[in-house]
Design a protein around this motif. Structure first.
Motif, short mmCIF file in Angstrom:
data_model
loop_
_atom_site.label_atom_id
_atom_site.label_comp_id
_atom_site.label_asym_id
_atom_site.label_seq_id
_atom_site.Cartn_x
_atom_site.Cartn_y
_atom_site.Cartn_z
N CYS A 215 105.86 7.13 34.22
CA CYS A 215 106.81 6.35 35.02
C CYS A 215 107.94 5.75 34.19
O CYS A 215 109.12 5.89 34.52
CB CYS A 215 106.10 5.23 35.76
N ASN A 216 107.55 5.05 33.12
CA ASN A 216 108.57 4.27 32.41
C ASN A 216 109.45 5.12 31.52
O ASN A 216 110.42 4.61 30.93
CB ASN A 216 107.92 3.13 31.62
N CYS A 218 111.52 7.18 32.56
CA CYS A 218 112.81 7.22 33.27
C CYS A 218 113.11 5.93 34.03
O CYS A 218 114.27 5.65 34.32
CB CYS A 218 112.84 8.39 34.25
N HIS A 219 112.08 5.18 34.35
CA HIS A 219 112.26 4.01 35.21
C HIS A 219 112.11 2.69 34.44
O HIS A 219 111.68 1.68 35.01
CB HIS A 219 111.30 4.05 36.40
N GLU A 220 112.47 2.69 33.19
CA GLU A 220 112.50 1.46 32.41
C GLU A 220 113.77 1.47 31.57
O GLU A 220 114.02 2.41 30.82
CB GLU A 220 111.27 1.34 31.50
N PHE A 232 114.68 -0.89 36.60
CA PHE A 232 113.73 0.20 36.82
C PHE A 232 114.42 1.56 36.98
O PHE A 232 114.05 2.36 37.83
CB PHE A 232 112.81 -0.12 38.00
N THR A 233 115.40 1.82 36.15
CA THR A 233 116.02 3.13 35.99
C THR A 233 116.78 3.12 34.68
O THR A 233 117.34 2.10 34.28
CB THR A 233 116.99 3.47 37.13
N ASN A 234 116.77 4.28 34.00
CA ASN A 234 117.59 4.40 32.79
C ASN A 234 118.93 5.07 33.11
O ASN A 234 119.71 5.33 32.19
CB ASN A 234 116.84 5.17 31.69
N VAL A 281 118.44 9.23 38.11
CA VAL A 281 117.20 8.46 38.31
C VAL A 281 117.53 7.23 39.15
O VAL A 281 118.37 6.41 38.75
CB VAL A 281 116.59 8.05 36.96
N THR A 283 117.03 3.50 41.10
CA THR A 283 116.32 2.25 40.88
C THR A 283 115.05 2.22 41.73
O THR A 283 115.00 2.80 42.81
CB THR A 283 117.20 1.05 41.25
N LEU A 284 114.03 1.54 41.23
CA LEU A 284 112.81 1.34 42.03
C LEU A 284 112.82 -0.02 42.70
O LEU A 284 111.86 -0.36 43.40
CB LEU A 284 111.57 1.49 41.15
N MET A 361 104.69 -1.06 42.81
CA MET A 361 106.07 -0.81 43.25
C MET A 361 106.43 -1.65 44.47
O MET A 361 107.59 -2.01 44.66
CB MET A 361 106.29 0.68 43.50
#
Length: 375
Positions: A215-216, A218-220, A232-234, A281, A283-284, A361
């Motif tokens: 998860c992280n 791409c989402h950190e 929560f997205t790179n 990617v 945002t979450l 999430m």
């Protein structure tokens, strides 16, 4: 401070000179413009139509958004405008590696550029050109006064300048705390104002650990897991093998078998080799209340999304089934350029772990939308 309680009024009321005080700032003008249906061809659609403030600035109406003409239907799911202003300007990081921008393919370098797209899109707001939009602005005396006060008396002498001023105002409004309050349960937890359940805590651990999930990757964005202000997205681009949404293509007339090239169709990219199928990617933030999912809205449930990612790691045939269809997950629309390193990091997940990730999430939902979790 913006008068956010007045937001619904812009959905039904024409902005008049009596409301000039609300238009005195760039953000206030942008707020009025964001909700103004007069900026579409048939005066039926505004920015807020597809980015509904009651639904986390996403479109709750389906897989793609209907157009102002009442007939057209897009081929991509409208992304949330929540936290969008944090995206960096579209840029090339390395050969074949890009970051930032707006829209799923980054074709708008900045948020202001993005705001200028929908009014002129024939299957969205449907205006013929910038001059037509500016003419609609000039119909409203309050707008004329506000634009001149904020951008100078000669702003309407150049239609492109006036149109650009409009997009800057909308972007300024989208940059306010209304769009990014950072007040979710997870934010409150980080500030010591809330407690996570055991399931949510397990999900947090799994999410931020490359030993257990991907998860992280791409989402950190921030360098330290759990840091307040995380989006929560790179903001990078990946092809994760999302299948074609045939149901949507049957509805909108695009036709099955057409390929969404993603980043490869971005005019800002000089060399498109190896970029087909790559999508920014997302945002979450508010992900649990902004279904359907993926750039084409192919999945309806957040748990299905986690199961889809899990297909790259599992050896269980049962885990290859899409619970929404009862059949195997579809083949990638673009089988080339898959981000296999990111997709195959971590072991296969079990039900308890999948449920924990979904629970975590859900904690990323802004406070004003938490009631949607129950719906």
């Amino acid at each position: 401070m913006m008068k956010t309680l007045a937001l619904p009024l812009f959905c039904t009321l024409l902005v008049t000179p009596a409301m000039a005080e609300d238009l005195a700032t760039l953000e206030g003008l942008g707020e009025a413009l964001f909700f103004d249906e007069n900026l579409s061809k048939n005066r039926t659609q505004s920015c807020s139509t597809c980015h509904d403030p009651e639904y986390a600035f996403a479109d709750p109406r389906g897989m793609a958004s209907p157009g102002d003409d009442g007939v057209s239907l897009g081929d991509r799911n409208a992304p949330t405008a929540s936290y969008a202003h944090f995206a960096p300007m579209f840029e090339k990081l390395d050969e074949g590696v890009y970051r930032g921008g707006q829209f799923h393919d980054g074709r708008a370098a900045t948020l202001a550029d993005q705001a200028g797209g929908p009014p002129l899109n024939p299957i969205e707001m449907g205006m013929s050109d910038a001059a037509s939009v500016v003419a609609r602005l000039e119909e409203n005396p309050a707008y004329v006064v506000a634009f001149k006060d904020l951008f100078g008396d000669e702003i309407f002498a150049d239609q492109d300048e006036a149109y650009g001023a409009m997009t800057k105002a909308i972007a300024a409004f989208e940059g306010t705390d209304l769009f990014s309050p950072f007040d979710s349960k997870y934010d409150r937890y980080l500030r010591g104002e809330a407690e996570l359940t055991r399931e949510e805590m397990l999900g947090e651990t799994l999410f931020f650990s490359q030993q257990f999930t991907n998860c992280n990757l791409c989402h950190e964005l921030l360098p330290r897991a759990g840091m307040e202000g995380e989006t929560f997205t790179n903001y990078e681009y990946h092809n994760i093998g999302v299948p074609e949404n045939g149901a949507l293509r049957d509805m909108n007339g695009v036709g099955r078998g057409q390929v969404d090239l993603g980043l490869a169709q971005n005019a800002l990219v000089e060399d498109t080799a190896g970029l087909a199928g790559k999508i920014k990617v997302p945002t979450l933030r508010n992900v649990a209340v902004t279904a359907p999912y993926m750039h084409n809205g192919v999945f309806q449930d957040l748990r299905t999304v986690v199961l889809f990612y899990n297909t790259y790691n599992t050896k269980s045939e049962a885990r290859m089934l899409n619970p929404e269809t009862g059949e195997r997950f579809g083949a990638p629309e673009v089988p080339q350029n898959l981000s296999m390193e990111e997709l195959t990091t971590g072991p296969a997940l079990e039900d308890r772990e999948i449920d924990a990730l979904v629970a975590f999430m859900k904690t990323l939902t802004d406070a004003r939308y938490e009631h949607l979790l129950d719906e």
